[in-house]
Scaffold this active site. Structure first.
Site, PDB file in Angstrom:
ATOM      1  N   SER A 164       0.857  -1.179   0.000  1.00 24.10           N
ATOM      2  CA  SER A 164       0.000   0.000   0.000  1.00 24.10           C
ATOM      3  C   SER A 164       0.897   1.234   0.000  1.00 24.10           C
ATOM      4  CB  SER A 164      -0.884   0.003   1.259  1.00 24.10           C
ATOM      5  OG  SER A 164      -1.444   1.280   1.486  1.00 24.10           O
ATOM      6  N   TYR A 176      -2.499  -0.930  10.456  1.00 22.81           N
ATOM      7  CA  TYR A 176      -2.460  -1.090   8.999  1.00 22.81           C
ATOM      8  C   TYR A 176      -1.139  -0.603   8.399  1.00 22.81           C
ATOM      9  CZ  TYR A 176      -3.771  -0.875   4.080  1.00 22.81           C
ATOM     10  OH  TYR A 176      -3.799  -1.064   2.726  1.00 22.81           O
TER      11      TYR A 176
END
Length: 309
Positions: A164, A176
């Site tokens: 990401s 995350y």
């Protein structure tokens, strides 16, 4: 001078285009295992590869997701129920894959499974909140990869991991961004180690896309976390900070792109090209904004991110 530079850039792009268009042979004999195939990138990639003739082995969390995928694909595609957070489930799926690929081995592995919430300032969260995300996004990715590497070594195949833009720049608190930093580090070390065996490790870096990783009830999740925060922490941050953070996080996750095909097409190329890229940065979120931030002096990057909230 500028003309010479333009010619060199043009020749480089042409050479890269030519190299990336070369496809590995005998695709119809190659097995690919994908995690997280209930929806999103995993489901679409499984459908694309099946349409192209590869032998897809799809790991789904639920039987409902597996049935839906089977109904949309050919009889070649096979599914297995896989909970990537459980070692025994990974071990069972590994044995299942071994039975199907036999002596031919596994050509490709795509570790696509992942989750996002909860994502709030770190002080609002507990150890379990961090562990939940790290177990899915990082620890399970490592465990699945290590379990299947012996099968991939037989074919000198591919490992495709999904990162990401948050793997370069931490845009919010919670597990995350930490997990995606870990995926980047694991992929780097894996790529260098496996080059000795002729295995290529590829990293996919999507921007914002409308998948189940961004649940529709994000506001409810944030409010639930805020309610359980201790009175002292609530007093320190204040209600206005919470409301501003909700607006900031909604801005980060809203308006995701509806078509997932740019991402799955890069995944497919990573599996089928003779010379895949090391890193596929899919769109401007990952190519420009976070890439530029990651190379700014830390103080300047901090200034920009702090003033976004």
């Amino acid at each position: 001078m500028w003309l010479h530079l333009a010619v060199l850039v043009g020749l480089f792009c042409l050479l890269r285009w030519f190299r990336e268009r070369q496809v590995v042979s005998h695709l119809r004999d190659k097995f690919v295992f994908i995690t997280g195939c209930d929806s999103g990138f995993g489901s679409l990639l499984a459908w694309q590869l099946d349409l192209r003739g590869l032998r897809v082995l799809a790991g789904c969390l639920t039987e409902q997701g597996a049935e839906q995928l089977r109904s949309q694909t050919s009889d070649r595609l096979q599914t297995v129920i896989l909970d990537v957070t459980k070692t025994e489930s990974i071990a069972a799926a590994t044995e299942w894959v071994k039975e199907r690929v036999g002596a031919r081995g596994l050509w490709g592995l795509v570790t696509n499974a992942g989750i996002l919430p909860p994502a709030t300032p770190n002080e609002w969260l507990t150890k379990d909140d961090f562990s939940k995300i790290l177990n899915v996004n990082l620890i399970s990715l490592i465990e699945v990869t290590l379990s299947l590497l012996p099968l991939i070594r037989r074919t000198r195949g591919r490992v495709v991991n999904v990162s990401s833009p948050a793997g370069r720049v931490s845009l919010f608190g919670g597990g995350y961004c930490i997990s995606k930093y870990g995926v980047e580090a694991f992929s780097d070390s894996l790529r260098r180690e496996l080059s000795h065996f002729g295995i290529r490790a590829v990293l996919i870096v999507p921007g914002k896309y409308k998948t189940s990783i961004f649940p529709d009830n994000t506001q409810d999740v944030l409010e639930g976390i805020w309610r359980r925060v201790s009175a002292g922490v609530k007093e320190s941050y204040g209600q206005k900070y919470f409301e501003d953070y909700c607006q900031y996080f909604h801005g980060l996750t809203a308006k995701g792109k509806g078509s997932l095909s740019p991402v799955t097409s890069c995944m497919e190329q990573g599996l089928t090209a003779v010379y895949p890229r090391i890193r596929y940065s899919i769109d401007w979120d990952s190519k420009c904004f976070t890439f530029a931030l990651s190379y700014l002096p830390t103080s300047e990057a901090d200034f920009i991110l702090c003033h976004m909230l």
